[in-house]
Design an enzyme around this catalytic site. Sequence first.
Site, mmCIF file in Angstrom:
data_model
loop_
_atom_site.group_PDB
_atom_site.id
_atom_site.type_symbol
_atom_site.label_atom_id
_atom_site.label_comp_id
_atom_site.label_asym_id
_atom_site.label_seq_id
_atom_site.Cartn_x
_atom_site.Cartn_y
_atom_site.Cartn_z
ATOM 1 C CD GLN A 188 45.331 46.448 71.237
ATOM 2 O OE1 GLN A 188 44.165 46.683 71.524
ATOM 3 N NE2 GLN A 188 46.204 46.064 72.151
ATOM 4 C CG ASP A 229 49.297 37.447 72.810
ATOM 5 O OD1 ASP A 229 48.197 37.696 72.305
ATOM 6 O OD2 ASP A 229 50.276 38.212 72.762
ATOM 7 C CE LYS A 240 45.235 42.841 73.500
ATOM 8 N NZ LYS A 240 45.940 43.338 74.720
HETATM 9 O O1 MRU Z 1 48.400 43.548 73.568
HETATM 10 P P1 MRU Z 1 48.689 43.220 72.135
HETATM 11 O O2 MRU Z 1 48.200 44.250 71.196
HETATM 12 O O3 MRU Z 1 50.142 42.858 71.927
HETATM 13 O O4 MRU Z 1 47.854 41.899 71.879
HETATM 14 C C1 MRU Z 1 47.981 41.269 70.650
HETATM 15 C C2 MRU Z 1 47.102 40.093 70.471
HETATM 16 O O5 MRU Z 1 46.406 39.669 71.364
HETATM 17 C C3 MRU Z 1 47.215 39.400 69.158
HETATM 18 O O6 MRU Z 1 46.013 38.801 68.812
HETATM 19 C C4 MRU Z 1 48.289 38.312 69.255
HETATM 20 O O7 MRU Z 1 49.469 38.840 69.768
HETATM 21 C C5 MRU Z 1 48.563 37.689 67.947
HETATM 22 S S1 MRU Z 1 49.375 38.786 66.823
HETATM 23 C C6 MRU Z 1 49.699 37.905 65.426
#
Ligand code: MRU
Length: 327
Positions: A188, A229, A240
Amino acid sequence: MIGALSIIDQTQLPGSLCIINLENAEQVYAAICNLQVRGAPAIGIAAAFGLYLAMRFSFAKDKATFLFELTQKQRYLCSSRPTAVNLSWALARLKQAVINCSTQNIETLKEVLLIEAQAIEKEDAACCRAIGLYGLSLLNDGDSLLTHCNAGHLATAAFGTALAPIYCGLEQGLELKVYCGETRPLLQGARLTAYELKNAGVDVTLLCDNMSASLMAAGKIDSVWVGADRIALNGDTANKTGTLALAVLAHYYNVPFYVCAPYSTLDTVASSGAEIVIEQREPAEVTEMWFKERIAPPDITVYNPAFDITPVELISAIITDQGIRYY
Ligand code: MRU
């Protein structure tokens, strides 16, 4: 009435900017599972519209049946990803909005779902700006920042959480340098954060996740910025996978470590990180997904948690739309 939810298919970035239309709960569920839409606030918003799309053609003849169907669809959409609390929060909010209007007829209740989903999206955009301005107060002109995963435009309704202070700084003419970790296994950082920051004209440098220690050892990072999250009541933060490693490093090298999130990411039930369920994902994401040929031996056992938990003692401050809380 709206016919579909249009999203950017994030799995196609940065190669192509592809917009897809999601017309029912099953398509929204799949888009969330496959990370076509991802990032905690964005999946909450997508799920909210998904619940509306699921219920807009309901044939329920009475309100009890309508509420029963709605609860079934709520549970279904909620099961698409387990860690980001924004998902269950947004869906519960839509259900509550319907309950609050239970004297209305069923057609009006369908409209209530749409209005509530739109309100969640609008509020998230306002949260991004508030987080950005609070976070900006922790930045100095000329700072070098390190970020992980993608907590920017693509993950929210506006310009992000952890990236919001950078965008606010840009608006005010600050010179900021941003280092962005690639974020194995789904990249990402490399695919999304590098893409959106570069497009915005930010001075951004990409690195592999295992290079951040040498960067901090060289004194090149003034602060680390990540999203979240789920934040437990004590401040422990799920984000993440790889976030914890950065927090440990930042602690060792005495670099401030900041977590940014809207209020919808605060878990009002989990007392600590130990109570947060961590999503486990497919082994293929680690062994072959981004390679021309599989890179790992067949049948290798794979460890692939999507998130890890950073204990609050490694966090300098959590920045929400309500303000800054120091730890
Ligand atoms: O697996 P993902 O790409 O959905 O993980 C996203 C993250 O860990 C982001 O840092 C988190 O959702 C915050 S987004 C503002």
